[in-house]
Design a protein around this motif. Structure first.
Motif, PDB file in Angstrom:
ATOM      1  N   MET A 178       0.848  -1.188   0.000  1.00  0.00           N
ATOM      2  CA  MET A 178       0.000   0.000   0.000  1.00  0.00           C
ATOM      3  C   MET A 178       0.886   1.242   0.000  1.00  0.00           C
ATOM      4  N   ASP A 179       0.547   2.206  -0.840  1.00  0.00           N
ATOM      5  CA  ASP A 179       1.306   3.452  -0.877  1.00  0.00           C
ATOM      6  C   ASP A 179       1.169   4.189   0.445  1.00  0.00           C
ATOM      7  N   GLU A 180       2.183   4.931   0.799  1.00  0.00           N
ATOM      8  CA  GLU A 180       2.184   5.637   2.085  1.00  0.00           C
ATOM      9  C   GLU A 180       2.895   6.975   1.945  1.00  0.00           C
ATOM     10  N   ILE A 181       2.290   7.999   2.464  1.00  0.00           N
ATOM     11  CA  ILE A 181       2.921   9.320   2.551  1.00  0.00           C
ATOM     12  C   ILE A 181       3.448   9.480   3.970  1.00  0.00           C
TER      13      ILE A 181
END
Length: 207
Positions: free
Chosen positions: A1-4
């Protein structure tokens, strides 16, 4: 999952009701008449001389209430709870039409503002990213831009009530826009830790 991931955020502490109303009223009444020193950024902004807590029983009370909060904030800055002292304090009086130019506070590590009177929405403290160098810069700045914490150049602090306090790193640039409301009185201060230590090298400070 993409994460900032928000790398290296700047801490800012807001303490509602840091001072009780009777102390707030007493501070505004006692020190507003002593704010006779002009400020070169606006003819309608004046301030007291630099004060220390020992200069007034009222300031002793202020220091006793806010120093523990400075200790909490300092732990965010330096990763350790340590002793802190207020280095200097002063009261600002901003009349209708006055403003405070962009600035930061030298020779300190933690700075704070305590609001002593109601603040018109036009004169809320504004915090800004430090200006860059003298090189060319490029911006994406138009009506379609969604402003966020990652691309904003300034942040307007929330509406304060009398007795509220904010704490911020002394290097953080800030200003007060032209005051479209009634007289605005605030108490500002700078604080320093007892010492900073780095692998056996210690620097000690005294207020």
């Amino acid at each position: 999952m993409d994460e900032i991931i928000p790398l290296f955020p700047t801490p800012f502490m807001r303490v509602p009701g840091a001072l009780p109303p009777p102390l707030v009223v007493a501070l505004a009444a006692h020190f507003s008449g002593m704010a006779v020193q002009d400020n070169n950024s606006s003819a309608k902004l004046s301030h007291t001389r630099m004060l220390k807590p020992a200069d007034s029983p009222l300031l002793v009370d202020v220091a006793g209430l806010v120093t523990p909060k400075i200790g909490e904030f300092g732990a965010l800055l330096f990763g350790e709870r340590m002793g802190w002292s207020i280095k200097e304090m002063w009261v600002n009086v901003l009349d209708h039409g006055g403003h405070q130019a962009m600035h930061n506070h030298a020779n300190s590590f933690c700075s704070g503002v305590i609001y002593l009177t109601p603040t018109h929405e036009s004169a809320r403290t504004v915090f800004m990213k430090s200006p860059g160098g003298h090189d060319f810069s490029f911006k994406n700045d138009h009506d379609g831009v969604a402003t966020s914490a990652y691309n904003a150049e300034k942040w307007v602090s929330p509406d304060p009530s009398p007795g509220d306090m904010v704490l911020f790193p002394s290097y953080l640039m800030h200003a007060v826009p032209p005051n479209a409301g009634d007289r605005r009185i605030s108490l500002a201060f700078n604080a320093i830790p007892a010492r900073l230590e780095s692998w056996g090298y210690t620097v000690r400070f005294s207020g």
